[in-house]
Scaffold this motif. Structure first.
Motif, PDB file in Angstrom:
ATOM      1  N   ALA A  55       0.832  -1.214   0.000  1.00  0.00           N
ATOM      2  CA  ALA A  55       0.000   0.000   0.000  1.00  0.00           C
ATOM      3  C   ALA A  55       0.864   1.260   0.000  1.00  0.00           C
ATOM      4  O   ALA A  55       0.582   2.229  -0.725  1.00  0.00           O
ATOM      5  N   GLU A  56       1.921   1.257   0.779  1.00  0.00           N
ATOM      6  CA  GLU A  56       2.773   2.441   0.892  1.00  0.00           C
ATOM      7  C   GLU A  56       3.552   2.725  -0.394  1.00  0.00           C
ATOM      8  O   GLU A  56       3.792   3.881  -0.750  1.00  0.00           O
ATOM      9  N   LEU A  57       3.951   1.661  -1.095  1.00  0.00           N
ATOM     10  CA  LEU A  57       4.790   1.828  -2.283  1.00  0.00           C
ATOM     11  C   LEU A  57       4.008   1.645  -3.585  1.00  0.00           C
ATOM     12  O   LEU A  57       4.598   1.615  -4.672  1.00  0.00           O
ATOM     13  N   TYR A  58       2.676   1.517  -3.467  1.00  0.00           N
ATOM     14  CA  TYR A  58       1.801   1.373  -4.639  1.00  0.00           C
ATOM     15  C   TYR A  58       2.197   0.169  -5.496  1.00  0.00           C
ATOM     16  O   TYR A  58       2.336   0.262  -6.720  1.00  0.00           O
ATOM     17  N   LEU A  59       2.383  -0.959  -4.805  1.00  0.00           N
ATOM     18  CA  LEU A  59       2.736  -2.204  -5.467  1.00  0.00           C
ATOM     19  C   LEU A  59       1.697  -3.265  -5.134  1.00  0.00           C
ATOM     20  O   LEU A  59       0.900  -3.099  -4.204  1.00  0.00           O
ATOM     21  N   SER A  60       1.704  -4.366  -5.873  1.00  0.00           N
ATOM     22  CA  SER A  60       0.828  -5.482  -5.531  1.00  0.00           C
ATOM     23  C   SER A  60       1.517  -6.345  -4.476  1.00  0.00           C
ATOM     24  O   SER A  60       2.745  -6.298  -4.310  1.00  0.00           O
ATOM     25  N   ASP A  61       0.714  -7.145  -3.767  1.00  0.00           N
ATOM     26  CA  ASP A  61       1.293  -8.048  -2.764  1.00  0.00           C
ATOM     27  C   ASP A  61       2.292  -9.002  -3.417  1.00  0.00           C
ATOM     28  O   ASP A  61       3.354  -9.298  -2.853  1.00  0.00           O
ATOM     29  N   GLY A  62       1.960  -9.493  -4.618  1.00  0.00           N
ATOM     30  CA  GLY A  62       2.841 -10.420  -5.314  1.00  0.00           C
ATOM     31  C   GLY A  62       4.172  -9.781  -5.663  1.00  0.00           C
ATOM     32  O   GLY A  62       5.221 -10.428  -5.571  1.00  0.00           O
ATOM     33  N   THR A  63       4.139  -8.509  -6.060  1.00  0.00           N
ATOM     34  CA  THR A  63       5.381  -7.806  -6.395  1.00  0.00           C
ATOM     35  C   THR A  63       6.257  -7.650  -5.166  1.00  0.00           C
ATOM     36  O   THR A  63       7.481  -7.818  -5.225  1.00  0.00           O
ATOM     37  N   VAL A  64       5.640  -7.347  -4.031  1.00  0.00           N
ATOM     38  CA  VAL A  64       6.397  -7.231  -2.781  1.00  0.00           C
ATOM     39  C   VAL A  64       7.042  -8.567  -2.437  1.00  0.00           C
ATOM     40  O   VAL A  64       8.212  -8.621  -2.038  1.00  0.00           O
ATOM     41  N   ARG A  65       6.300  -9.656  -2.608  1.00  0.00           N
ATOM     42  CA  ARG A  65       6.853 -10.991  -2.330  1.00  0.00           C
ATOM     43  C   ARG A  65       8.058 -11.264  -3.232  1.00  0.00           C
ATOM     44  O   ARG A  65       9.060 -11.833  -2.791  1.00  0.00           O
ATOM     45  N   ASN A  66       7.952 -10.874  -4.511  1.00  0.00           N
ATOM     46  CA  ASN A  66       9.072 -11.091  -5.431  1.00  0.00           C
ATOM     47  C   ASN A  66      10.288 -10.263  -5.027  1.00  0.00           C
ATOM     48  O   ASN A  66      11.430 -10.723  -5.116  1.00  0.00           O
ATOM     49  N   TYR A  67      10.043  -9.024  -4.576  1.00  0.00           N
ATOM     50  CA  TYR A  67      11.155  -8.190  -4.107  1.00  0.00           C
ATOM     51  C   TYR A  67      11.820  -8.823  -2.893  1.00  0.00           C
ATOM     52  O   TYR A  67      13.054  -8.857  -2.784  1.00  0.00           O
ATOM     53  N   LEU A  68      11.023  -9.329  -1.970  1.00  0.00           N
ATOM     54  CA  LEU A  68      11.587  -9.968  -0.779  1.00  0.00           C
ATOM     55  C   LEU A  68      12.389 -11.212  -1.156  1.00  0.00           C
ATOM     56  O   LEU A  68      13.466 -11.464  -0.600  1.00  0.00           O
ATOM     57  N   SER A  69      11.878 -11.977  -2.119  1.00  0.00           N
ATOM     58  CA  SER A  69      12.607 -13.150  -2.602  1.00  0.00           C
ATOM     59  C   SER A  69      13.953 -12.731  -3.177  1.00  0.00           C
ATOM     60  O   SER A  69      14.983 -13.376  -2.922  1.00  0.00           O
ATOM     61  N   ALA A  70      13.964 -11.633  -3.939  1.00  0.00           N
ATOM     62  CA  ALA A  70      15.210 -11.136  -4.528  1.00  0.00           C
ATOM     63  C   ALA A  70      16.183 -10.693  -3.437  1.00  0.00           C
ATOM     64  O   ALA A  70      17.384 -10.974  -3.507  1.00  0.00           O
ATOM     65  N   ILE A  71      15.664  -9.995  -2.440  1.00  0.00           N
ATOM     66  CA  ILE A  71      16.503  -9.531  -1.329  1.00  0.00           C
ATOM     67  C   ILE A  71      17.143 -10.717  -0.616  1.00  0.00           C
ATOM     68  O   ILE A  71      18.358 -10.739  -0.374  1.00  0.00           O
ATOM     69  N   PHE A  72      16.334 -11.727  -0.282  1.00  0.00           N
ATOM     70  CA  PHE A  72      16.856 -12.903   0.423  1.00  0.00           C
ATOM     71  C   PHE A  72      17.918 -13.609  -0.420  1.00  0.00           C
ATOM     72  O   PHE A  72      18.968 -14.028   0.093  1.00  0.00           O
ATOM     73  N   SER A  73      17.649 -13.747  -1.731  1.00  0.00           N
ATOM     74  CA  SER A  73      18.588 -14.447  -2.606  1.00  0.00           C
ATOM     75  C   SER A  73      19.906 -13.701  -2.714  1.00  0.00           C
ATOM     76  O   SER A  73      20.988 -14.284  -2.608  1.00  0.00           O
ATOM     77  N   LYS A  74      19.826 -12.392  -2.929  1.00  0.00           N
ATOM     78  CA  LYS A  74      21.047 -11.601  -3.108  1.00  0.00           C
ATOM     79  C   LYS A  74      21.891 -11.548  -1.839  1.00  0.00           C
ATOM     80  O   LYS A  74      23.116 -11.394  -1.906  1.00  0.00           O
ATOM     81  N   LEU A  75      21.238 -11.673  -0.688  1.00  0.00           N
ATOM     82  CA  LEU A  75      21.974 -11.608   0.574  1.00  0.00           C
ATOM     83  C   LEU A  75      22.335 -12.989   1.109  1.00  0.00           C
ATOM     84  O   LEU A  75      23.021 -13.109   2.120  1.00  0.00           O
ATOM     85  N   GLY A  76      21.852 -14.039   0.444  1.00  0.00           N
ATOM     86  CA  GLY A  76      22.165 -15.393   0.874  1.00  0.00           C
ATOM     87  C   GLY A  76      21.525 -15.757   2.199  1.00  0.00           C
ATOM     88  O   GLY A  76      22.114 -16.491   3.003  1.00  0.00           O
ATOM     89  N   ILE A  77      20.315 -15.257   2.429  1.00  0.00           N
ATOM     90  CA  ILE A  77      19.618 -15.488   3.700  1.00  0.00           C
ATOM     91  C   ILE A  77      18.215 -16.031   3.425  1.00  0.00           C
ATOM     92  O   ILE A  77      17.819 -16.211   2.267  1.00  0.00           O
ATOM     93  N   HIS A  78      17.452 -16.234   4.514  1.00  0.00           N
ATOM     94  CA  HIS A  78      16.154 -16.887   4.338  1.00  0.00           C
ATOM     95  C   HIS A  78      15.000 -16.225   5.092  1.00  0.00           C
ATOM     96  O   HIS A  78      13.880 -16.732   5.049  1.00  0.00           O
TER      97      HIS A  78
END
Length: 202
Positions: free
Chosen positions: A163-186
């Motif tokens: 809601a704050e960034l005017y994105l869909s829930d699915g897009t936020v999930r994809n961003y979080l997946s990218a963040i976790f992958s790039k940082l090697g965390i879970h």
């Protein structure tokens, strides 16, 4: 059908990967090359869904091809295969916005799974390639991913962030997946701890 382009300079491996990927009901290899120059020319023409690129190839590296794909705004997403974890390669992969960064000797079924996930918009970096690469000076996250992480650090839910960034829930999930992958965390907690440790949230 997921269309694939394969660039691998070892001909036997190139042929074997083509045969294995073509066995999947939802995948089709639409072209292949054993050097980066040919790969770049054909990817521009064919515009496959995903290009699987070896890093070290004659004429142009897979990372150079991926960077050109980004600069030309091609719809093709890049999966990079590498043999060694090298900081220079990691940095170049991040800058080129590659969708996945994997070890070349990953099992075929793992590569197949990654292809399907990349096709849905996920970003996947093999943890064993990322560990020890992320430092205070070497933040692999984009500005938008940092925006997401700052909201995560405040305890915001996916719905709140969307809601704050005017994105869909699915897009936020994809961003979080990218963040976790790039940082090697879970997890969110690991992401916050690593960001605080490296002073990214100041």
């Amino acid at each position: 059908m997921i269309t694939l382009y394969l660039a691998e300079d070892q001909e036997l491996l190139n042929t074997a990967m083509q045969q294995l990927l073509n066995l999947e009901d939802d995948m089709k290899v639409v072209g292949s090359a054993t050097d980066g120059r040919q790969a770049w020319q054909e990817i521009q023409a064919v515009k496959p869904d995903i290009a699987i690129l070896d890093i070290e190839m004659p004429y142009q590296s897979g990372l150079t091809v991926a960077a050109k794909m980004k600069n030309e705004a091609l719809p093709t997403r890049a999966i990079i295969l590498t043999t060694f974890a090298q900081r220079t390669y990691f940095n170049q992969a991040v800058k080129a916005d590659v969708a996945a960064y994997l070890l070349k000797d990953s099992p075929t079924d793992e590569l197949v799974a990654v292809i399907r996930r990349v096709q849905t918009g996920e970003v996947i970096y093999a943890p064993e390639l990322v560990r020890n690469m992320v430092t205070e000076e070497n933040n692999p996250l984009t500005d938008r991913e940092m925006d997401i992480l700052k909201w995560v650090a405040q305890g915001a839910s996916n719905k709140k962030i969307a809601a704050e960034l005017y994105l869909s829930d699915g897009t936020v999930r994809n961003y979080l997946s990218a963040i976790f992958s790039k940082l090697g965390i879970h997890s969110r907690t690991e992401a916050i701890n690593l960001a605080q440790q490296n002073k990214w949230l100041v």
